[in-house]
Motif scaffolding. Structure first.
Motif, PDB file in Angstrom:
ATOM      1  N   GLU A 156      -1.884  -8.039 -11.053  1.00 13.40           N
ATOM      2  CA  GLU A 156      -0.443  -7.829 -11.163  1.00 13.40           C
ATOM      3  C   GLU A 156      -0.115  -6.375 -11.520  1.00 13.40           C
ATOM      4  OE1 GLU A 156       2.691  -9.001 -10.004  1.00 13.40           O
ATOM      5  OE2 GLU A 156       1.053 -10.450  -9.857  1.00 13.40           O
ATOM      6  N   GLU A 157      -0.894  -5.818 -12.446  1.00 12.68           N
ATOM      7  CA  GLU A 157      -0.604  -4.450 -12.923  1.00 12.68           C
ATOM      8  C   GLU A 157      -1.017  -3.359 -11.943  1.00 12.68           C
ATOM      9  OE1 GLU A 157      -2.506  -4.252 -16.760  1.00 12.68           O
ATOM     10  OE2 GLU A 157      -1.138  -5.740 -17.618  1.00 12.68           O
TER      11      GLU A 157
ATOM     12  N   ALA B  19       0.826  -1.219   0.000  1.00 12.33           N
ATOM     13  CA  ALA B  19       0.000   0.000   0.000  1.00 12.33           C
ATOM     14  C   ALA B  19       0.857   1.265   0.000  1.00 12.33           C
ATOM     15  CB  ALA B  19      -0.928   0.001   1.211  1.00 12.33           C
ATOM     16  N   LYS B  20       2.062   1.145   0.549  1.00  9.45           N
ATOM     17  CA  LYS B  20       2.944   2.332   0.647  1.00  9.45           C
ATOM     18  C   LYS B  20       3.299   2.887  -0.731  1.00  9.45           C
ATOM     19  CE  LYS B  20       4.875   1.342   5.128  1.00  9.45           C
ATOM     20  NZ  LYS B  20       5.465   0.195   5.738  1.00  9.45           N
ATOM     21  N   GLU B  21       3.285   2.012  -1.753  1.00  6.11           N
ATOM     22  CA  GLU B  21       3.647   2.439  -3.115  1.00  6.11           C
ATOM     23  C   GLU B  21       2.418   2.799  -3.940  1.00  6.11           C
ATOM     24  OE1 GLU B  21       6.934   2.326  -3.805  1.00  6.11           O
ATOM     25  OE2 GLU B  21       7.224   1.550  -1.771  1.00  6.11           O
ATOM     26  N   GLY B  22       1.228   2.641  -3.392  1.00  3.26           N
ATOM     27  CA  GLY B  22       0.012   2.789  -4.201  1.00  3.26           C
ATOM     28  C   GLY B  22      -0.789   4.046  -3.925  1.00  3.26           C
TER      29      GLY B  22
ATOM     30  N   ILE C 259      -4.452  -1.347  -5.563  1.00  7.33           N
ATOM     31  CA  ILE C 259      -5.534  -2.148  -4.957  1.00  7.33           C
ATOM     32  C   ILE C 259      -5.307  -2.213  -3.437  1.00  7.33           C
ATOM     33  CG2 ILE C 259      -6.671  -4.425  -4.853  1.00  7.33           C
ATOM     34  CD1 ILE C 259      -5.668  -4.925  -7.737  1.00  7.33           C
ATOM     35  N   CYS C 260      -4.069  -2.512  -3.045  1.00  8.61           N
ATOM     36  CA  CYS C 260      -3.759  -2.625  -1.602  1.00  8.61           C
ATOM     37  C   CYS C 260      -3.976  -1.293  -0.888  1.00  8.61           C
ATOM     38  CB  CYS C 260      -2.315  -3.087  -1.397  1.00  8.61           C
ATOM     39  SG  CYS C 260      -2.080  -4.804  -1.845  1.00  8.61           S
ATOM     40  N   ALA C 261      -3.521  -0.201  -1.498  1.00  8.88           N
ATOM     41  CA  ALA C 261      -3.666   1.116  -0.858  1.00  8.88           C
ATOM     42  C   ALA C 261      -5.144   1.469  -0.711  1.00  8.88           C
ATOM     43  CB  ALA C 261      -2.936   2.169  -1.687  1.00  8.88           C
ATOM     44  N   SER C 262      -5.948   1.172  -1.725  1.00  6.32           N
ATOM     45  CA  SER C 262      -7.378   1.524  -1.677  1.00  6.32           C
ATOM     46  C   SER C 262      -8.115   0.652  -0.655  1.00  6.32           C
ATOM     47  CB  SER C 262      -8.017   1.336  -3.060  1.00  6.32           C
ATOM     48  OG  SER C 262      -7.329   2.086  -4.019  1.00  6.32           O
ATOM     49  N   LEU C 263      -7.766  -0.636  -0.634  1.00  2.00           N
ATOM     50  CA  LEU C 263      -8.395  -1.539   0.339  1.00  2.00           C
ATOM     51  C   LEU C 263      -8.029  -1.114   1.767  1.00  2.00           C
ATOM     52  CD1 LEU C 263      -9.874  -4.240   1.036  1.00  2.00           C
ATOM     53  CD2 LEU C 263      -7.630  -5.339   0.938  1.00  2.00           C
TER      54      LEU C 263
ATOM     55  N   ASP D 177      -6.695   6.364  -3.464  1.00  2.00           N
ATOM     56  CA  ASP D 177      -7.963   6.792  -4.069  1.00  2.00           C
ATOM     57  C   ASP D 177      -8.186   6.173  -5.445  1.00  2.00           C
ATOM     58  OD1 ASP D 177      -8.630   8.499  -1.889  1.00  2.00           O
ATOM     59  OD2 ASP D 177      -7.076   9.872  -2.589  1.00  2.00           O
ATOM     60  N   ALA D 178      -7.341   5.202  -5.813  1.00  2.00           N
ATOM     61  CA  ALA D 178      -7.456   4.596  -7.151  1.00  2.00           C
ATOM     62  C   ALA D 178      -8.784   3.856  -7.316  1.00  2.00           C
ATOM     63  CB  ALA D 178      -6.284   3.654  -7.390  1.00  2.00           C
ATOM     64  N   PHE D 179      -9.222   3.146  -6.299  1.00  2.00           N
ATOM     65  CA  PHE D 179     -10.470   2.363  -6.369  1.00  2.00           C
ATOM     66  C   PHE D 179     -11.300   2.631  -5.116  1.00  2.00           C
ATOM     67  CE2 PHE D 179      -6.980  -0.136  -8.273  1.00  2.00           C
ATOM     68  CZ  PHE D 179      -7.381  -0.073  -9.604  1.00  2.00           C
ATOM     69  N   THR D 180     -12.633   2.494  -5.275  1.00  2.00           N
ATOM     70  CA  THR D 180     -13.462   2.643  -4.062  1.00  2.00           C
ATOM     71  C   THR D 180     -14.235   1.346  -3.813  1.00  2.00           C
ATOM     72  OG1 THR D 180     -15.069   3.740  -5.469  1.00  2.00           O
ATOM     73  CG2 THR D 180     -13.843   5.157  -3.972  1.00  2.00           C
ATOM     74  N   PHE D 181     -14.322   0.996  -2.553  1.00  2.00           N
ATOM     75  CA  PHE D 181     -15.059  -0.202  -2.149  1.00  2.00           C
ATOM     76  C   PHE D 181     -16.171   0.217  -1.207  1.00  2.00           C
ATOM     77  CE2 PHE D 181     -10.595  -1.468  -2.822  1.00  2.00           C
ATOM     78  CZ  PHE D 181     -10.789  -2.224  -3.967  1.00  2.00           C
ATOM     79  N   SER D 182     -17.256  -0.553  -1.232  1.00  2.00           N
ATOM     80  CA  SER D 182     -18.416  -0.144  -0.424  1.00  2.00           C
ATOM     81  C   SER D 182     -18.128  -0.295   1.068  1.00  2.00           C
ATOM     82  CB  SER D 182     -19.640  -0.968  -0.810  1.00  2.00           C
ATOM     83  OG  SER D 182     -19.407  -2.308  -0.475  1.00  2.00           O
ATOM     84  N   LYS D 183     -18.689   0.642   1.836  1.00  2.00           N
ATOM     85  CA  LYS D 183     -18.514   0.599   3.294  1.00  2.00           C
ATOM     86  C   LYS D 183     -19.837   0.194   3.931  1.00  2.00           C
ATOM     87  CE  LYS D 183     -15.080   4.188   3.212  1.00  2.00           C
ATOM     88  NZ  LYS D 183     -15.044   5.637   3.178  1.00  2.00           N
TER      89      LYS D 183
END
Ligand code: KG4
Length: 339
Positions: free
Chosen positions: A237-238, A192-195, A243-247, A198-204
């Motif tokens: 992979e790409e 997540a440190k490299e990501g 993904i990790c930062a947004s999650l 705000d790239a993706f949003t997941f429902s809360k």
């Protein structure tokens, strides 16, 4: 003189022993169990067997590193539960045998209380960085997500908790869906440190009061990846870091929204973190950021006291020793507890 406590922890997959003189740590030995890595999670039977192999050398080293001998110990504190029954049985049986053989009082410790009391472990006599009472503690681990009002060392009340998965489980299960090894939490933190968070949003989830829910996030994360992989088989992979930062941002937002509400509802301005997930760098940063904004005083445990360890069992044992809260030899472990 001081009271010397031997603490024993074996609730899951870490065998640990610690020695304390009053509330000051003298030693804390933890033997991790790598055997589970190949299975994507802790295998209870393998954990019990590894505890059996580890417990004697771990206790011997803890006593030796403390610079003491067995006859200088005043009491034995052990994790009674909650945890894996087979694992708990090893630590409980060892503690009972040790206490019986050395004619020592036996002290049972609730693993969850111990995570909270990790904030009272002193590295030396002059260590005074501890919360005052009452304070709020966000306890986040692989098995629990709770907001606790801590009134004194032995008086705690849960005011919010997860109704399904724990925050650590959300990290680990989502990591598994991404093909990352167990436990996924630390890896997601690292990636997540490299990501871009705000790239993706997941429902809360919309859960009432101070309770949490993480099972919906896990499902929406699974569907999100399934849909994206249909369009691009290299999607994970790409976009791994994003993904990790947004999650991670989503999980932290869910956790902190309820902590803010708890602080507002109770008027308590001292906030502490506890449990394995409190090692998460994003969560630590967010708490520090909120502390400035809300004028909170915050307490973040030393990294080595966030995951399972016997130091937190020994400190809990010390406060129970002061109250003479001892148990008899017929004590049995419990796998689950209300608190
Ligand atoms: O408290 P703990 O050691 O064990 C129990 O649950 O009893 O917590 C383990 C959990 C796992 O879910 C692991 O993935 C998570 O803590 N964890 C983290 C991090 N380090 C450990 N989650 C997110 N970020 C981390 N840096």
């Amino acid at each position: 003189m001081g009271v010397v406590i031997l603490g024993i922890e074996s609730s899951c997959d870490d065998t640990s022993a610690a020695v304390f003189k009053d509330d000051v740590i003298l030693s804390n030995i933890v033997a991790n169990q790598d055997v589970h890595k190949a299975y994507g999670g802790v295998v209870p039977e393998l954990a019990s067997r590894a505890h059996q192999q580890n417990i004697i050398p771990v206790v011997e080293k803890a006593i030796k590193d403390a610079g003491l001998s067995r006859d200088q110990i005043d009491a034995v504190a052990f994790t009674r539960g909650p945890g894996l029954m087979g694992s708990l049985l090893v630590g409980t049986s060892f503690a009972k045998a040790f206490a019986l053989a050395n004619e020592l009082p036996l002290i049972e410790v609730n693993h969850l209380h111990a995570h909270v009391l990790a904030h009272f472990i002193k590295e030396d006599e002059n260590d005074t960085d501890q919360p005052d009472f009452p304070f709020l503690c966000l306890l986040v681990s692989g098995g629990n997500s709770q907001i606790i009002v801590v009134r004194n060392h032995l008086d705690m009340e849960i005011i919010g908790q997860t109704i399904d998965d724990a925050a650590g489980e959300a990290f680990d299960k989502c990591a598994k869906v991404m093909g990352l090894p167990y436990p996924g939490g630390p890896l997601i933190d690292k990636l997540a440190k490299e990501g871009n968070p705000d790239a993706f949003t997941f429902s809360k989830p919309r859960i009432k009061d101070l309770d949490y829910s993480f099972s919906g996030l896990k499902t929406s994360f699974l569907y999100f990846l399934r849909d994206e992989l249909k369009k691009n088989e290299n999607f994970i992979e790409e976009n791994k870091a994003d993904i990790c930062a947004s999650l991670q941002k989503t999980i932290i937002d869910i956790l902190m929204t309820k902590v803010i509400k708890a602080a507002n509802d109770t008027g308590i301005k001292q906030i502490a973190l506890a449990g394995g997930v409190s090692a998460n760098s994003g969560l630590r940063n967010k708490l520090t950021e909120l502390a400035t904004e809300k004028k909170w005083k915050t307490f973040i445990p030393k990294f080595s006291y966030t995951t399972d360890n016997a130091a937190m069992i020994a400190i809990n044992g010390y406060y129970k020793y002061l109250q003479k809260e001892f148990v008899s030899q017929d004590v049995a472990p419990f796998a689950r507890t209300e608190f």
